[in-house]
Scaffold this active site. Structure first.
Site, PDB file in Angstrom:
ATOM      1  N   HIS A  63      82.075  -4.382  93.446  1.00 10.89           N
ATOM      2  CA  HIS A  63      83.214  -4.422  94.095  1.00 10.89           C
ATOM      3  C   HIS A  63      84.058  -3.200  93.327  1.00 10.89           C
ATOM      4  CE1 HIS A  63      83.668  -6.602  90.375  1.00 10.89           C
ATOM      5  NE2 HIS A  63      84.862  -6.474  90.101  1.00 10.89           N
ATOM      6  N   HIS A  65      87.000  -2.998  91.400  1.00  9.60           N
ATOM      7  CA  HIS A  65      87.576  -3.059  90.079  1.00  9.60           C
ATOM      8  C   HIS A  65      87.291  -2.001  89.179  1.00  9.60           C
ATOM      9  CE1 HIS A  65      89.119  -7.446  90.858  1.00  9.60           C
ATOM     10  NE2 HIS A  65      90.118  -6.631  91.154  1.00  9.60           N
ATOM     11  N   ASP A  67      86.644  -1.400  86.258  1.00  8.85           N
ATOM     12  CA  ASP A  67      85.216  -1.615  85.324  1.00  8.85           C
ATOM     13  C   ASP A  67      84.192  -1.542  85.750  1.00  8.85           C
ATOM     14  OD1 ASP A  67      86.610  -4.003  86.068  1.00  8.85           O
ATOM     15  OD2 ASP A  67      85.336  -5.173  84.417  1.00  8.85           O
ATOM     16  N   HIS A  68      84.110  -1.422  87.136  1.00  6.47           N
ATOM     17  CA  HIS A  68      82.823  -1.440  88.034  1.00  6.47           C
ATOM     18  C   HIS A  68      82.541  -0.311  88.745  1.00  6.47           C
ATOM     19  CE1 HIS A  68      81.868  -5.743  87.128  1.00  6.47           C
ATOM     20  NE2 HIS A  68      83.306  -5.946  86.936  1.00  6.47           N
ATOM     21  N   HIS A 141      85.635 -13.923  94.523  1.00  3.70           N
ATOM     22  CA  HIS A 141      86.480 -13.070  93.627  1.00  3.70           C
ATOM     23  C   HIS A 141      87.621 -12.532  94.568  1.00  3.70           C
ATOM     24  CE1 HIS A 141      86.612 -10.937  89.728  1.00  3.70           C
ATOM     25  NE2 HIS A 141      86.907  -9.737  90.290  1.00  3.70           N
ATOM     26  N   ASP A 208      81.123 -10.157  88.866  1.00  2.00           N
ATOM     27  CA  ASP A 208      82.443 -11.004  88.912  1.00  2.00           C
ATOM     28  C   ASP A 208      82.547 -12.056  89.980  1.00  2.00           C
ATOM     29  OD1 ASP A 208      82.860  -8.900  87.099  1.00  2.00           O
ATOM     30  OD2 ASP A 208      84.674  -8.570  87.762  1.00  2.00           O
ATOM     31  N   HIS A 266      78.747  -8.690  80.465  1.00  6.80           N
ATOM     32  CA  HIS A 266      80.193  -8.437  80.899  1.00  6.80           C
ATOM     33  C   HIS A 266      81.136  -9.598  80.258  1.00  6.80           C
ATOM     34  CE1 HIS A 266      83.615  -8.757  83.958  1.00  6.80           C
ATOM     35  NE2 HIS A 266      83.154  -7.448  84.336  1.00  6.80           N
TER      36      HIS A 266
END
Length: 304
Positions: A63, A65, A67-68, A141, A208, A266
């Site tokens: 996804h 976000h 941090d990914h 999510h 997530d 994570h």
């Protein structure tokens, strides 16, 4: 070195720490090098782990976000800088195509590598790749998110005692595997007579998400499950609110899905002691458990 292993590049959650970089996970699987969720700093972590850009054959983003995915621009530019000669498909949620386009062309560079967008458009979509079948499942999510599952083809395990009983050895074994039978002294020996079914290995990657049916579907009988455990049970209400798992939930998933090796990762920066994640997960799962650290290498368990 195992030909099938996970190289952990980063294990932090939204905020990196002194010991934990943002996400990044390289799955070495025979000739494939599949990079999952390249967060900030992935290039540097690759250097520290001894991973080169040419090792990468595919990228999977769960996804968009930060941090990914915020390591994706530098990674793509590095592929061109190193003149990686093979195509590199990138899988990502189709609904986030605008974010992929921005990351793909985040700055000016000499773009010479064949980086191919192959978005995931629906729950259960499958991609036939050299390593087997890569399947994407929709997770729960706040933004469109997919987990990934890799299943290698089934095969046959040769049985030495039966081969010896038939007097089959050397190049004849290869011919038997190739043709499915062997004509020997006027009789036909079928492959099934000297071998047994061997289930293809399975890998699952779950980031997530709140707990949902697809988490279990991805994890089902995985030889290696990499799963987020951002929170501890004391913050279970917050985990549910923001669409994340606790370590106890990750342990439950592994136990109910008959996972062979569980990798927790994570981790929220609010918990300084990683052993608390292990303790919670072990309350539900009594199998092989790894609490991931940056630059950890985790072999995929060999087929039993």
């Amino acid at each position: 070195m195992s030909s099938r292993e996970l190289v952990v590049l980063g294990t932090a959650s939204q905020v990196p720490t002194r010991r934990r970089n943002h996400n990044g996970y390289l799955l070495r699987w025979d000739r494939e090098g599949i990079l999952f969720d390249p967060g900030e700093g992935t290039q540097r972590q690759m250097l520290l782990a001894g991973v080169s850009a040419t090792d990468l054959t595919r990228v999977c983003v769960t996804h968009f976000h930060g941090d990914h995915c915020l390591g994706l621009p530098g990674l793509i530019q590095r592929l061109s800088l190193d003149r990686v000669p093979h195509p590199v498909p990138v899988h990502f949620p189709a609904g986030g195509a605008r974010y992929y386009d921005r990351l793909r062309h985040a700055s000016s560079f000499h773009d010479v590598t064949d980086v191919r967008a192959e978005p995931v458009g629906f729950d259960g979509q499958r991609f036939e790749i050299g390593a087997g079948v890569l399947e994407a499942r929709r997770l729960r999510h706040p933004v469109e998110t997919y987990g990934y599952r890799l299943v290698a083809p089934d095969g046959r395990r040769m049985l030495r005692d039966r081969l010896e009983a038939y007097g089959i050895s050397g190049p004849a074994v290869g011919a038997l595997q190739r043709d499915g039978h062997l004509d020997l002294d006027g009789r036909r020996v079928p492959l099934a007579a000297v071998s047994e079914h061997r289930r293809g290995q399975r890998f699952a990657f779950v980031m997530d998400t709140g707990l949902c049916d697809n988490v279990f579907a991805l994890a089902e009988e995985a030889d290696l499950l990499v799963i987020e455990s951002t929170f501890l049970s004391e913050d279970a209400a917050l985990a549910a609110e923001v669409g994340h798992l606790t370590a106890a939930q990750a342990g439950r998933v592994a136990a109910e899905s008959r996972v062979r090796r569980l990798v927790l990762t994570h981790f929220s920066q609010r918990y300084p002691d990683p052993e608390r994640f292990a303790a919670e997960a072990r309350e539900r799962f009594d199998g092989d458990l790894v609490v991931a650290d940056d630059l950890t290498r985790v072999p995929v368990p060999p087929t039993a």
